[in-house]
Design a protein around this motif. Structure first.
Motif: not given
Length: 277
Positions: A118-122, A204-214, A257-258, A264-266
């Motif tokens: 996720a952190v790499t993808a973002d 990675g995709i899910i974490g990056s999209l979550a980062d963008s949404w937040i 972080v979020t 991680g959860v995904s």
């Protein structure tokens, strides 16, 4: 011996990054401590995944830097990573590594894999997406926004995000294949390379999209009274900026972080669905 090896490797890599101005003084110290502990409590696989993120992200931040100046001018933090940024990107991974050392269980590894993906993808999405020839769209409204706007996504950035996650999955699998160390035994015995790399790509995709949404909903955002830009910084153009939205305390580090937590959860959920735990 593991502590000494971790210290030597971490100091060398963080020191080179400091000399190249990719890390500030506080960032150098945080990276050295984080890498040393992760190598000592984990293995070359855990440590190598962290280093793959750090080196690739540092190189991309320097790549075509002048072309990304417009997008980066509105970011809260640019240039040399400080301790806050290092911990925001690697702190959760270190926590998972420590928990796995104390209470070994395969799902801790998958959570770590998802966090690093996720952190790499973002980061890849930010660095490569900033070169997009078309303005990004807000993930919340779908409207065009200025380059560098928090919550903005583009096709190029999404492709980079997927590539970053797949990269971490491939690196981690290769490290496990050639290393004398291993992830937890249950992971090693059930290892399916395509599935493992795919988990990292999806996380990675899910974490990056979550980062963008937040970033588009909760992150503190300001408007510059001089140039009128929507920015992450409390000051711009040499003057205090006006806060226009976001929740108190939700700065760029908190968002990162979020987003990594979502990755991680995904990854854990995907591992459970595929029966890899």
């Amino acid at each position: 011996m593991e502590w000494l090896i971790g210290l030597a490797c971490s100091t060398g890599i963080a020191g080179a990054a400091y000399i190249k101005r990719s890390l500030s003084g506080s960032g150098f110290l945080a990276a050295m401590i984080l890498g040393t502990v992760m190598y000592a409590l984990g293995s070359a696989v855990w440590f190598g995944s962290l280093i793959a993120f750090f080196i690739s992200s540092s190189l991309l931040s320097k790549w075509k830097k002048h072309a990304k100046e417009e997008a980066e001018s509105g970011y809260e933090k640019t240039g040399r990573r400080d301790a806050g940024q290092v911990l925001a990107n690697g702190g959760l991974g270190l926590l998972l590594c420590t928990i796995n050392w104390a209470f070994p269980y395969p799902l801790w590894w998958y959570a770590f894999l998802g966090v690093m993906a996720a952190v790499t993808a973002d980061t890849w999405a930010t660095e490569i997406g900033g070169l997009s020839r078309t303005p990004p769209r807000s993930i919340k409204t779908g409207q065009r926004v200025q380059p560098g706007t928090s919550g903005g996504v583009s096709g190029l950035g999404m492709g980079a995000s997927l590539a970053g996650g797949l990269f971490i999955g491939a690196v981690a699998w290769l490290l496990l294949s050639v290393s004398n160390h291993s992830a937890p035994d249950a992971v090693a015995t059930s290892l399916r390379p395509a599935a493992w790399i795919g988990i990292a790509g999806m996380a990675g995709i899910i974490g990056s999209l979550a980062d963008s949404w937040i970033g588009a909903t909760w992150q503190q955002m300001y408007r510059c009274g001089i140039c009128g830009r929507e920015i992450e910084q409390a000051r711009h153009c040499g003057m205090p900026a006006m806060r226009i939205r976001g929740r108190s305390g939700w700065n760029n580090d908190a968002v990162n972080v979020t987003g990594s937590l979502a990755g991680g959860v995904s990854a854990v959920l995907l591992a459970l669905v595929l029966g890899l735990s």
